[in-house]
Design an enzyme around this catalytic site. Structure first.
Site, PDB file in Angstrom:
ATOM      1  N   HIS A  23       0.824  -1.210   0.000  1.00  0.00           N
ATOM      2  CA  HIS A  23       0.000   0.000   0.000  1.00  0.00           C
ATOM      3  C   HIS A  23       0.862   1.267   0.000  1.00  0.00           C
ATOM      4  O   HIS A  23       0.369   2.347  -0.321  1.00  0.00           O
ATOM      5  CB  HIS A  23      -0.895  -0.015   1.248  1.00  0.00           C
ATOM      6  CG  HIS A  23      -2.300   0.435   1.020  1.00  0.00           C
ATOM      7  ND1 HIS A  23      -2.925   0.445  -0.209  1.00  0.00           N
ATOM      8  CD2 HIS A  23      -3.237   0.899   1.903  1.00  0.00           C
ATOM      9  CE1 HIS A  23      -4.177   0.882  -0.074  1.00  0.00           C
ATOM     10  NE2 HIS A  23      -4.381   1.177   1.191  1.00  0.00           N
ATOM     11  N   ASN A  72      -6.587   6.379   3.528  1.00  0.00           N
ATOM     12  CA  ASN A  72      -8.012   6.632   3.274  1.00  0.00           C
ATOM     13  C   ASN A  72      -8.423   8.071   3.531  1.00  0.00           C
ATOM     14  O   ASN A  72      -9.528   8.462   3.167  1.00  0.00           O
ATOM     15  CB  ASN A  72      -8.878   5.691   4.114  1.00  0.00           C
ATOM     16  CG  ASN A  72      -8.693   4.238   3.715  1.00  0.00           C
ATOM     17  OD1 ASN A  72      -8.038   3.934   2.720  1.00  0.00           O
ATOM     18  ND2 ASN A  72      -9.275   3.347   4.479  1.00  0.00           N
ATOM     19  N   ASP A  97      -0.734   2.436  -5.337  1.00  0.00           N
ATOM     20  CA  ASP A  97      -0.782   1.002  -5.608  1.00  0.00           C
ATOM     21  C   ASP A  97      -2.073   0.670  -6.358  1.00  0.00           C
ATOM     22  O   ASP A  97      -3.079   1.345  -6.198  1.00  0.00           O
ATOM     23  CB  ASP A  97      -0.714   0.217  -4.300  1.00  0.00           C
ATOM     24  CG  ASP A  97      -1.874   0.543  -3.367  1.00  0.00           C
ATOM     25  OD1 ASP A  97      -2.076   1.733  -3.049  1.00  0.00           O
ATOM     26  OD2 ASP A  97      -2.589  -0.378  -2.959  1.00  0.00           O
ATOM     27  N   ASN A 118      -9.749   3.787  -1.721  1.00  0.00           N
ATOM     28  CA  ASN A 118     -10.251   4.803  -0.797  1.00  0.00           C
ATOM     29  C   ASN A 118      -9.404   6.071  -0.763  1.00  0.00           C
ATOM     30  O   ASN A 118      -9.915   7.164  -0.521  1.00  0.00           O
ATOM     31  CB  ASN A 118     -10.407   4.223   0.605  1.00  0.00           C
ATOM     32  CG  ASN A 118     -11.524   3.208   0.661  1.00  0.00           C
ATOM     33  OD1 ASN A 118     -12.528   3.332  -0.028  1.00  0.00           O
ATOM     34  ND2 ASN A 118     -11.347   2.180   1.473  1.00  0.00           N
TER      35      ASN A 118
END
Length: 194
Positions: A23, A72, A97, A118
């Site tokens: 991530h 997020n 990513d 997100n």
């Protein structure tokens, strides 16, 4: 700000425990770009760490940023950076990513949906527009029945770790191509079969 300035945001999560996660590949690319321009990330007036520099004399200026927020909630920091540098979404490149692209692949696009990502969803909302450029760094799908959220929060596996420096270099090259030659020329280079 000069009309040759670009805000390049590497998405990820803050903290050493996330640094090697899939991530965080966007932040890894930002680190690669900072190394290339000889800049160091420092605290900033916005909720981000920022490194600034040029690709060379007469070449574009890069404002590299790593939001201090979790993935997020990247929108607030990105919106604050755009305001601080007086830049529009057309001068924003977000490196992130991408599960739906095979590992070791880089794809480029402008606009469109968030595809369930997100971080992108929050940036679109805060920036008031989806019309920014994305450098989508392929991390592939999780194996078997592994949950996608668990997969992205794991470090790259052994064979991936070996290929990772080349992937980060390719993604950094893609950012440079976008800011110097435009998205279409960059897509032609990076989307062509090898």
């Amino acid at each position: 700000m000069s009309d040759n300035t670009w805000l390049v945001v590497g998405l990820g999560n803050p903290g050493a425990q996330y640094a090697g996660n899939r991530h965080n590949v966007g932040q890894m690319v930002a680190d690669e770009l900072a190394s290339r321009i000889g800049a160091t990330f420092k605290s900033h007036k916005t909720p981000s760490r920022v490194a600034e520099g040029s690709l060379g004399p007469g070449r574009p200026k890069l404002v590299l940023a790593k939001p201090n927020s979790y993935m997020n909630t990247s929108g607030g920091p990105v919106s604050a950076l755009l305001k601080f540098y007086s830049l529009g979404a057309d001068r924003l490149v977000v490196v992130h990513d991408e599960l739906d692209i095979p590992f070791d692949t880089v794809r480029l696009k402008r606009g469109g949906g968030h595809g369930g990502h997100n971080g992108l969803r929050d940036i679109q909302k805060a920036a008031g527009s989806p019309e920014f450029t994305r450098v989508r760094v392929g991390i592939g799908r999780p194996p078997g029945r592994m949950d996608a959220a668990d997969y992205v929060l794991r470090d790259f596996a052994g064979p991936e770790r070996e290929a990772l420096p080349n992937l980060l270099s390719d993604a950094a090259d893609a950012v440079e191509a976008i800011v110097e030659h435009g998205l279409v020329a960059a897509q032609q280079r990076f989307h062509s079969p090898a």
